[in-house]
Motif scaffolding. Structure first.
Motif, mmCIF file in Angstrom:
data_model
loop_
_atom_site.group_PDB
_atom_site.id
_atom_site.type_symbol
_atom_site.label_atom_id
_atom_site.label_comp_id
_atom_site.label_asym_id
_atom_site.label_seq_id
_atom_site.Cartn_x
_atom_site.Cartn_y
_atom_site.Cartn_z
ATOM 1 N N SER A 157 0.833 -1.193 0.000
ATOM 2 C CA SER A 157 0.000 0.000 0.000
ATOM 3 C C SER A 157 0.872 1.248 0.000
ATOM 4 C CB SER A 157 -0.930 0.005 1.218
ATOM 5 O OG SER A 157 -1.727 1.171 1.228
ATOM 6 N N CYS A 158 0.697 2.094 -1.016
ATOM 7 C CA CYS A 158 1.421 3.367 -1.071
ATOM 8 C C CYS A 158 0.728 4.413 -0.197
ATOM 9 C CB CYS A 158 1.468 3.879 -2.509
ATOM 10 S SG CYS A 158 2.050 2.662 -3.723
ATOM 11 N N SER A 159 -0.574 4.348 -0.106
ATOM 12 C CA SER A 159 -1.351 5.257 0.737
ATOM 13 C C SER A 159 -2.777 4.731 0.832
ATOM 14 C CB SER A 159 -1.382 6.671 0.141
ATOM 15 O OG SER A 159 -2.202 6.700 -1.013
ATOM 16 N N TYR A 160 -3.495 5.214 1.838
ATOM 17 C CA TYR A 160 -4.924 4.920 1.906
ATOM 18 C C TYR A 160 -5.623 6.024 2.682
ATOM 19 C CZ TYR A 160 -4.406 3.344 6.770
ATOM 20 O OH TYR A 160 -4.144 3.293 8.116
ATOM 21 N N ASP A 161 -6.908 6.176 2.416
ATOM 22 C CA ASP A 161 -7.706 7.208 3.058
ATOM 23 C C ASP A 161 -9.140 6.707 3.159
ATOM 24 O OD1 ASP A 161 -8.262 9.830 4.111
ATOM 25 O OD2 ASP A 161 -9.077 10.407 2.160
ATOM 26 N N ARG A 162 -9.840 7.157 4.191
ATOM 27 C CA ARG A 162 -11.233 6.781 4.402
ATOM 28 C C ARG A 162 -12.107 8.026 4.499
ATOM 29 N NH1 ARG A 162 -11.995 1.446 6.476
ATOM 30 N NH2 ARG A 162 -10.020 0.387 6.946
ATOM 31 N N ALA A 163 -13.361 7.881 4.116
ATOM 32 C CA ALA A 163 -14.354 8.928 4.312
ATOM 33 C C ALA A 163 -15.678 8.265 4.653
ATOM 34 C CB ALA A 163 -14.504 9.785 3.058
ATOM 35 N N ILE A 196 -19.248 11.953 -0.631
ATOM 36 C CA ILE A 196 -18.093 11.856 0.264
ATOM 37 C C ILE A 196 -16.864 11.545 -0.580
ATOM 38 C CG2 ILE A 196 -19.357 11.228 2.365
ATOM 39 C CD1 ILE A 196 -18.738 8.318 1.780
ATOM 40 N N THR A 197 -15.732 12.130 -0.195
ATOM 41 C CA THR A 197 -14.529 12.036 -1.015
ATOM 42 C C THR A 197 -13.354 11.518 -0.207
ATOM 43 O OG1 THR A 197 -15.274 13.894 -2.382
ATOM 44 C CG2 THR A 197 -12.943 13.317 -2.503
ATOM 45 N N ALA A 198 -12.656 10.534 -0.750
ATOM 46 C CA ALA A 198 -11.398 10.039 -0.186
ATOM 47 C C ALA A 198 -10.359 10.086 -1.296
ATOM 48 C CB ALA A 198 -11.560 8.618 0.353
ATOM 49 N N TRP A 199 -9.084 10.051 -0.900
ATOM 50 C CA TRP A 199 -8.033 10.209 -1.904
ATOM 51 C C TRP A 199 -6.873 9.264 -1.640
ATOM 52 C CZ3 TRP A 199 -3.165 13.082 -1.124
ATOM 53 C CH2 TRP A 199 -2.921 13.376 0.229
ATOM 54 N N GLY A 200 -6.034 9.122 -2.634
ATOM 55 C CA GLY A 200 -4.830 8.311 -2.500
ATOM 56 C C GLY A 200 -3.694 8.984 -3.236
ATOM 57 N N ALA A 201 -2.461 8.568 -2.927
ATOM 58 C CA ALA A 201 -1.291 9.175 -3.572
ATOM 59 C C ALA A 201 -0.182 8.154 -3.726
ATOM 60 C CB ALA A 201 -0.792 10.373 -2.761
ATOM 61 N N ARG A 202 0.593 8.324 -4.797
ATOM 62 C CA ARG A 202 1.871 7.652 -4.960
ATOM 63 C C ARG A 202 2.909 8.774 -4.966
ATOM 64 N NH1 ARG A 202 5.642 5.997 -8.888
ATOM 65 N NH2 ARG A 202 5.409 8.201 -9.442
ATOM 66 N N GLU A 203 3.628 8.925 -3.851
ATOM 67 C CA GLU A 203 4.548 10.047 -3.704
ATOM 68 C C GLU A 203 5.941 9.686 -4.202
ATOM 69 O OE1 GLU A 203 4.194 12.725 -0.340
ATOM 70 O OE2 GLU A 203 2.761 11.346 0.560
ATOM 71 N N ALA A 204 6.445 10.480 -5.118
ATOM 72 C CA ALA A 204 7.791 10.267 -5.646
ATOM 73 C C ALA A 204 8.816 10.506 -4.543
ATOM 74 C CB ALA A 204 8.052 11.212 -6.811
ATOM 75 N N GLY A 205 9.866 9.722 -4.559
ATOM 76 C CA GLY A 205 10.937 9.909 -3.590
ATOM 77 C C GLY A 205 10.765 9.143 -2.307
ATOM 78 N N LYS A 206 9.614 8.509 -2.095
ATOM 79 C CA LYS A 206 9.407 7.699 -0.898
ATOM 80 C C LYS A 206 10.047 6.325 -1.102
ATOM 81 C CE LYS A 206 6.779 10.658 1.363
ATOM 82 N NZ LYS A 206 7.163 11.244 2.660
#
Length: 428
Positions: free
Chosen positions: A120-126, A137-147
């Motif tokens: 899992s690169c990220s997770y979010d709940r709403a 309702i809005t949730a989001w995710g990200a793949r962050e460069a440099g991690k």
């Protein structure tokens, strides 16, 4: 018609346009099926894609795209990303229960971005929350460069899942609106920790007579506003969207007020009014709420730091969300239960917005974000209407205030054009 008549007619048309005609990136929406005043406005250019039941058949989501899909009552929907190793990718998922859906406080969605090894690169709940009122309702995710994790280029997956009790005898699927944006690396290294020295005192909300500004029905049709006092009517079960341009170095403050209702004997509705702030990639930054019993109530966002690239290094999510400039969204929802306990409405809504601080240049990116202007305040957005305290309405107001000066300039230009045209016509 004379040139003077054309110009005066043009000026009249310009100066009588509603201030809400100020530029914004997207104004075309398609209402949710079963459209009524509570319907969510999906972007008209949203491309319909299926939510796959597994990774093998996952549809591709491209940066800069807006998509429409369906989330089943049980299980998950899978989508695919093809990413380079240099950009950070952001995905948002807005889930839309039907206006008549039965929902519990825990019903919601989870969004995660995963690599091909299920890391899992990220997770979010709403969640719907204490109001138990069906709303977007809005949730989001990200793949962050440099991690360290999820650093390489290649295929990634967006997984959207229903969470909670999925109440009712036969829970219905929810409609989804999905967006993808990418942010390049900065051209040179900057701070590695979030700023800690910022003014955390909330200023007094703007005063003055509100200006009428009906809200949009979705993110894509959010009504552009700036600092000022704005009013609208809102019905129980309805959600209104406003877009506020916030530049690098600026702080946003907002309060939503629900006006008093006529009559007596009203019953109290818990969590009746919700005000939430979302950043340019639609990630939730902060929210506030209040109950309602027919007497005026207000909900104010807590103090938030100035927008800064380095905020992404903060340990607190509400600070991390203020990581880039651009259109920030104020979303106001009035619980459907208010209709039964107080009355059908509509109710008077007053939105007080303050943007404080001098804007400055942001980071120099090594490439271009996608969409290209998502992380900046454009010239058009700088003309976002300001009102309630005597502020103008951007370009349209400037033309109106300029009056004869602006008209004289245009007349002079057209006169020169007319003379040249006649000379050209008379030439042998």
């Amino acid at each position: 018609m004379t040139v003077t008549g054309v110009v005066l007619g043009t000026l009249t048309a310009l100066t009588t346009l509603p201030v809400s005609a100020a530029p914004h990136r997207s104004t075309h929406t398609v209402p949710h099926a079963d459209a009524d005043g509570r319907a969510y406005g999906f972007a008209a250019d949203a491309r319909r894609v299926p939510g796959a039941t597994g990774t093998t058949d996952a549809a591709l989501l491209e940066p800069g795209g807006t998509y429409r899909s369906t989330l089943p009552a049980g299980g998950a929907a899978y989508y695919r990303l093809d990413l380079d190793s240099e950009s950070t990718a952001y995905v948002s998922a807005t889930a839309v229960p039907g206006p008549a859906a039965t929902v519990s406080a825990s019903d919601g969605i989870k969004v995660s971005v995963q690599d091909t090894d299920s890391h899992s690169c990220s997770y979010d709940r709403a969640t719907v929350g204490a109001s138990r009122s069906p709303r977007p309702i809005t949730a989001w995710g990200a793949r962050e460069a440099g991690k360290p994790r999820c650093a390489g280029s290649g295929t990634y997956y967006v997984v959207v899942e229903r969470t909670g009790a999925t109440t009712g005898p036969a829970p219905e699927p929810w409609e989804l609106e999905l967006t993808v944006a990418t942010e390049p690396r900065p051209a040179r290294a900057g701070a590695t920790s979030a700023p800690e020295d910022w003014d955390s005192a909330s200023p007094a909300p703007p005063g003055g007579r509100p200006e009428r500004r009906p809200g949009g029905s979705g993110f894509g049709s959010a009504t552009a506003v700036g600092q000022g006092v704005w009013s609208a009517g809102i019905e129980p079960g309805q959600t209104l969207f406003y877009a506020v341009p916030v530049d690098w170095g600026q702080q946003l403050y907002a309060t939503a007020e629900l006006g008093s209702a006529s009559g007596t004997g009203h019953r109290f509705t818990a969590a009746a009014l919700n005000l939430s702030l979302h950043n340019p990639v639609r990630a939730l930054v902060e929210d506030a709420g209040t109950g309602y019993d027919g007497r005026q109530r207000s909900a104010a966002l807590g103090p938030l730091p100035p927008v800064d690239y380095a905020n992404r290094h903060a340990p607190v999510e509400r600070v991390r969300g203020l990581r880039f400039a651009g259109s920030h969204y104020l979303v106001v929802h009035l619980a459907a239960q208010v209709a039964e306990k107080v009355g059908p409405g509509p109710y008077g809504l007053t939105l007080r917005v303050r943007v404080r601080g001098d804007a400055h240049d942001g980071p120099l990116y090594a490439g271009r974000p996608v969409p290209a202007e998502i992380f900046e305040v454009s010239d058009g957005e700088r003309q976002a209407p300001a009102g309630g305290t005597g502020g103008g309405g951007g370009l349209i107001t400037a033309l109106a205030v300029g009056g004869l000066g602006a008209g004289t300039a245009i007349l002079a230009g057209l006169a020169v054009w007319t003379v040249r045209a006649r000379r050209h016509a008379d030439a042998p």
